[in-house]
Design an enzyme around this catalytic site. Structure first.
Site: not given
Ligand code: PEP
Length: 253
Positions: A9-11, A97, A99, A169, A175, A215, A236-237
Site C-alpha cells: 500500500n503505497w498510500k 483502509h 485512513e 490491520e 505506521g 508495521s 505500508g511503509g
Molecule cells: C497500511 O497502510 O496498510 C499499513 C499497514 O501501513 P504500515 O505497514 O506502514 O504500518
C-alpha cells in the site's frame, strides 16, 4: 493451501519517476514468485496504468486501486469507479483502509456498498478491518472487528464472500512501528475465520486469505506470516523500500 499474498500500500507517496524505479527494482528481484502466491501493488490512482504496463510480463503480480467509489458513474467529482478500473484492467481495490475510515468518515454500511459494487464488476476487494488502541485496551477488539465484518461483508452470498481478501490491520500498529505480536495477529485472524465460518460454514472460511497489516518489516514478516491463519500482509511503509519489500515477499509461506 490458501493463496498467500504480499500487498503493497503505497498510500499518497512517490513521484511517477520514483514509483517506476521502485517497481522496476522490486520486479527484477522477484521474477519467480511461485505458485499459490500473489504480489499486489496498491498504487496511487494516477499510476495505475503505468504500473499495469510494468507488470505486463510478470506472473502472479497485480495492481490495485487504493479506493473506489460506491457508484458506477455519475456526478461524483474526483471519484473513481469500478467501471473505470475494469476498463484499464485493474482487478483489485483496497476497501475500507483505516485512513479512509478515519479521515473520510467511511462507515461500515458505505463500505458494504463498495464491496458489493466491486464484486459486481469482478474486482477483488481487499477489505480492511481492525480496531483502534482504546478498543484493544478494554479488550473489545473481537467484538469490534466482528461488527465490521457483519456490517460490511455478511450480507454477501457465500459465493461472493469467497472472492474477498480480508486485511486485519490494528490501527495502533499502522505506521507506528508497533507491530502486533505474531500471536496477537494469529488470535485475531483465527477469530475472523471463526466468524466467517459461523455465518458461511467452515469450508468457505478456510478458503479466504486473511492478511495482516501494521508495521510489517523484513525483520518480522517471517514470524507473522508463519502463523497458520495469517496468509501474508498488507504493507505500508516497508513497501516503499525495495530492500524491505522483497524479503517480505520472500517470507510468504
Ligand atoms: C497500511 O497502510 O496498510 C499499513 C499497514 O501501513 P504500515 O505497514 O506502514 O504500518
Amino acid at each position: 493451501m490458501r493463496t498467500q499474498i504480499a500487498a503493497a500500500n503505497w498510500k499518497m507517496n512517490l513521484t511517477l519517476q520514483e514509483a517506476q524505479t521502485l517497481l522496476d527494482n522490486i520486479l527484477k528481484q522477484t521474477d519467480n514468485i511461485g505458485e499459490n502466491r500473489k504480489v499486489i501493488f496498491a498504487v496511487p490512482a494516477c499510476y495505475l496504468t503505468v504500473a499495469n504496463e510494468k507488470i505486463a510480463n510478470t506472473s502472479n503480480v497485480f495492481v490495485a486501486a487504493q479506493n473506489v467509489y460506491s457508484k458506477k458513474s455519475g456526478a461524483f467529482t474526483g471519484e473513481l469507479s469500478v467501471t473505470m478500473l475494469k476498463s484499464i484492467n485493474v482487478n483489485y481495490a483496497v476497501i475500507g483502509h483505516s485512513e479512509r475510515r478515519e479521515y473520510f468518515n467511511e462507515s461500515n454500511q458505505f463500505l458494504a456498498d463498495k464491496v458489493k459494487i466491486c464484486l459486481e464488476e469482478n474486482i477483488t476487494p481487499i477489505f480492511c478491518c481492525g480496531e483502534a488502541l482504546p478498543v484493544r485496551e478494554v479488550n473489545q477488539q473481537n467484538d469490534f472487528v466482528t461488527r465490521q465484518l457483519e456490517e460490511s461483508l455478511f450480507s454477501l452470498s457465500a459465493e461472493e464472500i469467497q472472492k474477498v481478501i480480508i486485511a486485519y490491520e490494528p490501527i495502533w500498529a499502522i505506521g507506528t512501528g508497533k507491530t502486533a505480536s505474531s500471536d496477537q495477529a494469529q488470535e485475531m485472524h483465527a477469530h475472523i475465520r471463526t466468524q466467517i465460518g459461523r455465518k458461511y460454514g467452515e469450508a468457505v472460511a478456510d478458503g479466504i486469505s486473511i492478511l495482516y497489516g501494521g508495521s510489517v518489516k523484513a525483520s518480522n514478516a517471517k514470524d507473522i506470516f508463519g502463523k497458520p491463519d495469517v496468509d501474508g500482509g498488507l504493507v505500508g511503509g516497508s513497501s516503499l523500500i525495495a530492500d524491505e519489500f522483497v524479503p517480505i515477499i520472500k517470507a510468504l509461506k
